[in-house]
Design a protein around this motif. Structure first.
Motif, PDB file in Angstrom:
ATOM      1  N   HIS A 157      38.273 -42.889 -26.560  1.00  0.00           N
ATOM      2  CA  HIS A 157      36.876 -42.014 -25.764  1.00  0.00           C
ATOM      3  C   HIS A 157      37.602 -40.804 -25.986  1.00  0.00           C
ATOM      4  CE1 HIS A 157      37.051 -42.516 -21.433  1.00  0.00           C
ATOM      5  NE2 HIS A 157      37.500 -41.192 -20.774  1.00  0.00           N
ATOM      6  N   SER A 158      37.908 -40.178 -26.396  1.00  0.00           N
ATOM      7  CA  SER A 158      37.594 -38.459 -27.854  1.00  0.00           C
ATOM      8  C   SER A 158      36.860 -39.031 -28.145  1.00  0.00           C
ATOM      9  CB  SER A 158      38.793 -37.904 -27.882  1.00  0.00           C
ATOM     10  OG  SER A 158      40.092 -38.441 -26.824  1.00  0.00           O
ATOM     11  N   VAL A 159      36.171 -40.509 -29.477  1.00  0.00           N
ATOM     12  CA  VAL A 159      35.197 -40.260 -29.903  1.00  0.00           C
ATOM     13  C   VAL A 159      33.760 -40.376 -29.396  1.00  0.00           C
ATOM     14  CG1 VAL A 159      33.977 -41.963 -32.040  1.00  0.00           C
ATOM     15  CG2 VAL A 159      36.873 -41.368 -31.726  1.00  0.00           C
ATOM     16  N   ARG A 160      34.435 -40.768 -28.490  1.00  0.00           N
ATOM     17  CA  ARG A 160      32.783 -40.923 -27.168  1.00  0.00           C
ATOM     18  C   ARG A 160      32.162 -39.787 -27.045  1.00  0.00           C
ATOM     19  NH1 ARG A 160      31.419 -44.967 -22.027  1.00  0.00           N
ATOM     20  NH2 ARG A 160      29.806 -43.991 -21.782  1.00  0.00           N
ATOM     21  N   ASP A 161      33.388 -38.999 -26.982  1.00  0.00           N
ATOM     22  CA  ASP A 161      33.274 -37.769 -25.960  1.00  0.00           C
ATOM     23  C   ASP A 161      32.179 -36.830 -27.079  1.00  0.00           C
ATOM     24  OD1 ASP A 161      34.760 -37.501 -24.012  1.00  0.00           O
ATOM     25  OD2 ASP A 161      36.716 -36.971 -24.836  1.00  0.00           O
ATOM     26  N   LEU A 162      33.447 -36.695 -28.599  1.00  0.00           N
ATOM     27  CA  LEU A 162      32.283 -36.751 -29.311  1.00  0.00           C
ATOM     28  C   LEU A 162      30.498 -37.261 -29.761  1.00  0.00           C
ATOM     29  CD1 LEU A 162      31.949 -34.731 -31.560  1.00  0.00           C
ATOM     30  CD2 LEU A 162      33.278 -36.589 -33.953  1.00  0.00           C
ATOM     31  N   ASP A 163      30.398 -38.205 -29.653  1.00  0.00           N
ATOM     32  CA  ASP A 163      29.302 -38.464 -29.678  1.00  0.00           C
ATOM     33  C   ASP A 163      28.455 -37.956 -28.680  1.00  0.00           C
ATOM     34  OD1 ASP A 163      27.104 -40.552 -30.583  1.00  0.00           O
ATOM     35  OD2 ASP A 163      27.641 -41.376 -28.469  1.00  0.00           O
ATOM     36  N   CYS A 164      28.704 -37.623 -27.501  1.00  0.00           N
ATOM     37  CA  CYS A 164      28.441 -37.092 -25.810  1.00  0.00           C
ATOM     38  C   CYS A 164      27.816 -35.350 -26.777  1.00  0.00           C
ATOM     39  CB  CYS A 164      29.178 -36.971 -25.199  1.00  0.00           C
ATOM     40  SG  CYS A 164      29.366 -38.801 -24.448  1.00  0.00           S
ATOM     41  N   GLN A 170      38.228 -30.656 -39.323  1.00  0.00           N
ATOM     42  CA  GLN A 170      40.203 -29.965 -39.750  1.00  0.00           C
ATOM     43  C   GLN A 170      40.843 -31.982 -38.831  1.00  0.00           C
ATOM     44  OE1 GLN A 170      41.366 -27.035 -41.572  1.00  0.00           O
ATOM     45  NE2 GLN A 170      40.794 -25.940 -39.572  1.00  0.00           N
ATOM     46  N   SER A 171      41.835 -31.894 -39.960  1.00  0.00           N
ATOM     47  CA  SER A 171      43.107 -32.565 -39.075  1.00  0.00           C
ATOM     48  C   SER A 171      42.276 -34.386 -38.444  1.00  0.00           C
ATOM     49  CB  SER A 171      44.084 -31.568 -38.743  1.00  0.00           C
ATOM     50  OG  SER A 171      45.836 -32.355 -38.207  1.00  0.00           O
ATOM     51  N   VAL A 172      43.684 -33.445 -37.309  1.00  0.00           N
ATOM     52  CA  VAL A 172      43.003 -35.079 -35.877  1.00  0.00           C
ATOM     53  C   VAL A 172      41.608 -35.246 -35.481  1.00  0.00           C
ATOM     54  CG1 VAL A 172      43.253 -35.731 -33.996  1.00  0.00           C
ATOM     55  CG2 VAL A 172      45.394 -34.978 -34.951  1.00  0.00           C
ATOM     56  N   GLY A 173      41.510 -33.709 -36.267  1.00  0.00           N
ATOM     57  CA  GLY A 173      39.535 -33.820 -35.626  1.00  0.00           C
ATOM     58  C   GLY A 173      38.518 -33.961 -37.375  1.00  0.00           C
ATOM     59  N   ALA A 174      39.176 -34.286 -38.109  1.00  0.00           N
ATOM     60  CA  ALA A 174      38.883 -35.114 -38.881  1.00  0.00           C
ATOM     61  C   ALA A 174      39.180 -36.883 -39.335  1.00  0.00           C
ATOM     62  CB  ALA A 174      39.082 -34.433 -40.592  1.00  0.00           C
ATOM     63  N   VAL A 175      39.531 -36.814 -38.273  1.00  0.00           N
ATOM     64  CA  VAL A 175      39.759 -38.402 -38.385  1.00  0.00           C
ATOM     65  C   VAL A 175      38.915 -38.946 -36.613  1.00  0.00           C
ATOM     66  CG1 VAL A 175      41.417 -40.363 -37.701  1.00  0.00           C
ATOM     67  CG2 VAL A 175      42.418 -38.634 -38.821  1.00  0.00           C
ATOM     68  N   LEU A 176      38.399 -37.719 -36.010  1.00  0.00           N
ATOM     69  CA  LEU A 176      37.794 -38.213 -35.003  1.00  0.00           C
ATOM     70  C   LEU A 176      36.147 -38.223 -35.690  1.00  0.00           C
ATOM     71  CD1 LEU A 176      38.350 -35.503 -32.012  1.00  0.00           C
ATOM     72  CD2 LEU A 176      38.058 -38.160 -31.959  1.00  0.00           C
ATOM     73  N   ALA A 177      36.344 -36.903 -36.598  1.00  0.00           N
ATOM     74  CA  ALA A 177      34.619 -37.209 -36.914  1.00  0.00           C
ATOM     75  C   ALA A 177      34.637 -38.600 -37.621  1.00  0.00           C
ATOM     76  CB  ALA A 177      34.016 -35.967 -37.697  1.00  0.00           C
ATOM     77  N   SER A 178      35.583 -39.074 -38.758  1.00  0.00           N
ATOM     78  CA  SER A 178      35.012 -40.032 -39.635  1.00  0.00           C
ATOM     79  C   SER A 178      35.008 -41.151 -38.891  1.00  0.00           C
ATOM     80  CB  SER A 178      36.489 -40.081 -40.809  1.00  0.00           C
ATOM     81  OG  SER A 178      37.742 -40.042 -40.592  1.00  0.00           O
ATOM     82  N   THR A 179      35.571 -41.234 -37.905  1.00  0.00           N
ATOM     83  CA  THR A 179      35.921 -42.638 -37.107  1.00  0.00           C
ATOM     84  C   THR A 179      34.338 -42.434 -36.197  1.00  0.00           C
ATOM     85  OG1 THR A 179      38.325 -42.416 -36.136  1.00  0.00           O
ATOM     86  CG2 THR A 179      36.735 -43.570 -35.112  1.00  0.00           C
ATOM     87  N   TRP A 180      33.925 -41.712 -36.125  1.00  0.00           N
ATOM     88  CA  TRP A 180      32.886 -41.318 -34.950  1.00  0.00           C
ATOM     89  C   TRP A 180      31.445 -41.078 -35.577  1.00  0.00           C
ATOM     90  CZ3 TRP A 180      28.731 -37.089 -35.864  1.00  0.00           C
ATOM     91  CH2 TRP A 180      27.728 -37.262 -35.166  1.00  0.00           C
ATOM     92  N   VAL A 181      31.274 -41.348 -37.037  1.00  0.00           N
ATOM     93  CA  VAL A 181      30.291 -41.247 -38.377  1.00  0.00           C
ATOM     94  C   VAL A 181      30.206 -43.367 -38.679  1.00  0.00           C
ATOM     95  CG1 VAL A 181      29.276 -40.884 -40.852  1.00  0.00           C
ATOM     96  CG2 VAL A 181      30.163 -39.540 -39.213  1.00  0.00           C
ATOM     97  N   HIS A 182      31.275 -43.632 -38.724  1.00  0.00           N
ATOM     98  CA  HIS A 182      31.689 -45.581 -39.090  1.00  0.00           C
ATOM     99  C   HIS A 182      31.430 -45.903 -38.055  1.00  0.00           C
ATOM    100  CE1 HIS A 182      33.716 -48.816 -38.921  1.00  0.00           C
ATOM    101  NE2 HIS A 182      33.534 -49.474 -40.656  1.00  0.00           N
ATOM    102  N   ASP A 183      31.600 -45.724 -36.886  1.00  0.00           N
ATOM    103  CA  ASP A 183      31.071 -46.455 -35.488  1.00  0.00           C
ATOM    104  C   ASP A 183      30.249 -46.212 -35.185  1.00  0.00           C
ATOM    105  OD1 ASP A 183      33.858 -47.302 -35.809  1.00  0.00           O
ATOM    106  OD2 ASP A 183      35.014 -46.149 -34.171  1.00  0.00           O
ATOM    107  N   TYR A 184      29.528 -45.662 -35.214  1.00  0.00           N
ATOM    108  CA  TYR A 184      27.992 -44.906 -33.791  1.00  0.00           C
ATOM    109  C   TYR A 184      26.950 -44.704 -35.609  1.00  0.00           C
ATOM    110  CZ  TYR A 184      30.892 -44.292 -30.267  1.00  0.00           C
ATOM    111  OH  TYR A 184      31.706 -44.932 -28.838  1.00  0.00           O
ATOM    112  N   ALA A 185      27.228 -44.334 -36.314  1.00  0.00           N
ATOM    113  CA  ALA A 185      26.376 -44.337 -37.858  1.00  0.00           C
ATOM    114  C   ALA A 185      25.120 -43.613 -37.983  1.00  0.00           C
ATOM    115  CB  ALA A 185      25.948 -45.633 -37.823  1.00  0.00           C
ATOM    116  N   PRO A 186      25.076 -42.496 -37.266  1.00  0.00           N
ATOM    117  CA  PRO A 186      24.882 -41.214 -36.569  1.00  0.00           C
ATOM    118  C   PRO A 186      23.907 -41.040 -38.518  1.00  0.00           C
ATOM    119  CG  PRO A 186      26.814 -40.203 -36.425  1.00  0.00           C
ATOM    120  CD  PRO A 186      27.370 -41.997 -36.471  1.00  0.00           C
ATOM    121  N   SER A 187      23.072 -40.791 -38.121  1.00  0.00           N
ATOM    122  CA  SER A 187      22.519 -40.163 -39.593  1.00  0.00           C
ATOM    123  C   SER A 187      22.264 -38.459 -40.096  1.00  0.00           C
ATOM    124  CB  SER A 187      20.886 -39.861 -39.965  1.00  0.00           C
ATOM    125  OG  SER A 187      20.441 -40.129 -38.498  1.00  0.00           O
TER     126      SER A 187
END
Length: 578
Positions: free
Chosen positions: A80-87, A108-125
């Motif tokens: 849900h939070s990863v999708r927040d980041l996408d939005c 940073q930290s948890v934010g870095a896991v959010l970011a890497s998951t977003w890049v992995h799952d949503y593939a933004p260029s």
């Protein structure tokens, strides 16, 4: 600095800070993501210290943190939070006028896991990704703490775990220590579901980092009391990007970009972002990944038979035997054995989610079968399909376009017909197709049962016939391809199918397509389950989301938005014909 908010995917208004580029027209946008327990105010110093005056900066307060709403330390799920980041990034692009390759993320930290998951799952260029001390593995110190939290959550539901971390173990900077201790917006608790799902997402992203092709810089704090180093190094080594940097900062505590000597780290971040924007965007062409690439290697390994005399060969032989035995009692397993576990008949059974079998024991076995993580993901994919079908109907109506639906591999067509029933906008026509005579027969009966025979029809057709797809009448305005491309490893076949759909759809029409960038049971599926294609082994070659999106883009479509389940298995994307 401007303080404002944006509406996330569920309508919740999340707070963020915005700094326009000081030089006038922004060269790009830099998104700053704070650590867990903190908020965007804790990264404000980076706007000055990075000295990138040609860039606009954005820093949010994640859901449940800082000045954003929600129970403190809680989100419905990590996904849900990863999708927040996408939005959030979509909002930044729409309001700031940025292309995706004009965006860089510093997290940073948890934010870095959010970011890497977003890049992995949503593939933004995006242009660049900077990860500082990503919390891929938080040190809980108490033995078996992770297992204990999971057990207690299963017994009692979601609860909160308070952070043990003292400010003096985050940084050597006395001013940062004092501000942390006096900051009323610091969130000490974290919800148990978020903590557990943080670990799960991190494990998946670290193991499958080959899918991440974005230029990435990794900063590792050498004396980190909060997270472990090993997964950070493993993530870097697995990274698929051809541009990647790793720096270990001796003596640094966990707050890498808030350390006393952070100028060393900030300088590296500044140089990395500057270099990325001075050079042309780097985008790997993955359309030939079926010929060479890590997912091809993975599929080839799974296709290699195991000797029955080997321990693994014996294990999987016994697994296959147990599945055949279960088919004597479970209706679901019996359907899979008879028609293939990837068949439309099996999927329709999975969608129904009604345990059936021989007596109580058979129903128990069937329930275990239906609750396998892959089938749970399939049912969530159906939810996402129906949601985006409804959005597509509404979008077409708002543009005064007719709603003419085509599904080229509909199975029994249940998800399409359920979406039609749930939508306020009713389609003008529905054309369902499938190659299997059984699916055509069952789907036609389902259309009649729903009373839709006046607008809907079912046809036997080949989903990879370019000319056949291109000549379909009436010309569709919404084409749906669900669960098909994942079954075929060859990209040439996918390109032929997409080429036909591209010719069939006029500009402004929509395409709904699914993907499977990851699956936790690939070996079990390959070694133990059979396909609808003559009962052969069901071996899947995964396509990363970036590979799937590139195939769709090459056919003339622009991706609009995406959904993914919380396990990261199945994606559903909506694209527009351009």
């Amino acid at each position: 600095m401007i303080e404002t908010a944006f509406a996330s995917h569920d309508g919740v208004e999340l707070f963020y800070r915005y700094w326009p580029a000081r030089s006038g027209t922004a060269k790009g946008a830099i998104v700053l993501l704070h650590r867990g327990h903190e908020h965007g105010g804790r990264v404000v110093h980076l706007v000055e210290e990075l000295g990138l005056d040609d860039f606009a900066f954005y820093a949010w307060d994640a859901r449940g943190h800082g000045r954003s709403p929600g129970e403190r330390g809680h989100s419905p799920s990590f996904a849900h939070s990863v999708r927040d980041l996408d939005c959030f990034v979509r909002h930044i692009r729409e309001t700031g006028g940025f292309a995706m390759d004009q965006v860089a993320v510093v997290a940073q930290s948890v934010g870095a896991v959010l970011a890497s998951t977003w890049v992995h799952d949503y593939a933004p260029s995006i242009r660049a990704l900077v990860l500082a001390s990503p919390a891929f593995d938080v040190k809980l110190y108490v033995p078996f703490a992770r297992e204990g939290i999971a057990l207690w959550q299963k017994l009692k539901g979601t609860f909160f775990v308070n952070s043990y971390v003292k400010a003096r173990f985050l940084t050597h900077d006395a001013e940062r220590i004092a501000s942390f201790e006096s900051d009323s917006l610091i969130t000490r608790p974290i919800a148990s579901n978020i903590l557990l799902e943080l670990y799960e997402a991190a494990d998946r992203v670290v193991a499958d980092a080959r899918a991440i092709m974005v230029p990435t810089q990794l900063l590792i704090s050498g004396s980190d009391f909060v997270v472990r180093h090993a997964p950070q190094h493993r993530f870097f080594e697995n990274l698929g990007s051809t541009i990647k940097e790793r720096y270990v900062l001796p003596g640094f505590y966990h707050d890498t970009l808030g350390e006393r000597d952070r100028a060393k780290a900030v300088k590296k971040v500044r140089s990395f972002i500057t270099e990325r924007f001075e050079e042309a965007p780097v985008v790997a062409d993955l359309r030939q990944a079926h010929l060479s690439g890590y997912s091809r290697d993975e599929a080839d390994r799974l296709a290699t038979p195991l000797s029955i005399a080997s321990p693994r060969g014996l294990y999987w032989a016994l697994t296959r035997a147990s599945i055949r035995f279960g088919g004597l009692f479970s209706d679901g397993i019996k359907t899979g054995l008879r028609t293939g576990f990837d068949s439309g008949s099996t999927l329709d059974y999975i969608y129904e989610n009604d345990a059936r079998g021989l007596g109580p024991g058979g129903r128990l076995i069937d329930r275990q079968f239906l609750d396998a993580i892959g089938w749970r993901g399939i049912r969530q994919r159906k939810v996402h399909l129906e949601e985006l079908i409804g959005k597509a109907f509404a979008r077409l109506k708002a543009q005064d376009k007719p709603v003419k639906v085509l599904d080229i591999a509909a199975g029994h067509g249940r998800y399409i017909l359920d979406a039609v029933a749930a939508s306020e906008v009713k389609p003008d026509s529905i054309r369902l197709q499938d190659y299997s005579p059984i699916n055509v027969e069952k789907g036609t009966a389902l259309i009649a049962e729903r009373g839709l025979s006046d607008i809907a029809s079912f046809h036997r057709a080949d989903a990879f016939d370019t000319a056949g797809l291109a000549s379909i009448e009436p010309r569709p305005t919404l084409a749906v391809v669900s669960g098909l491309y994942e079954l075929f490893p060859d990209n040439h076949a996918i390109e032929a199918s997409l080429r036909g759909l591209s010719q069939a759809l006029e500009p402004g029409s929509l395409l709904l397509y699914t993907g499977q960038p990851w699956h936790p049971q690939l070996e079990m599926i390959a070694r133990a389950l059979t396909s609808h294609r003559g009962g052969e082994a069901w071996i899947m070659r995964r396509r990363t989301q970036q590979e799937m999106d590139q195939l769709v883009a090459a056919a003339g479509f622009r991706k609009i938005e995406q959904r993914i389940d919380k396990w990261g298995i199945f994606t559903v994307s909506l694209a527009e014909r351009i």
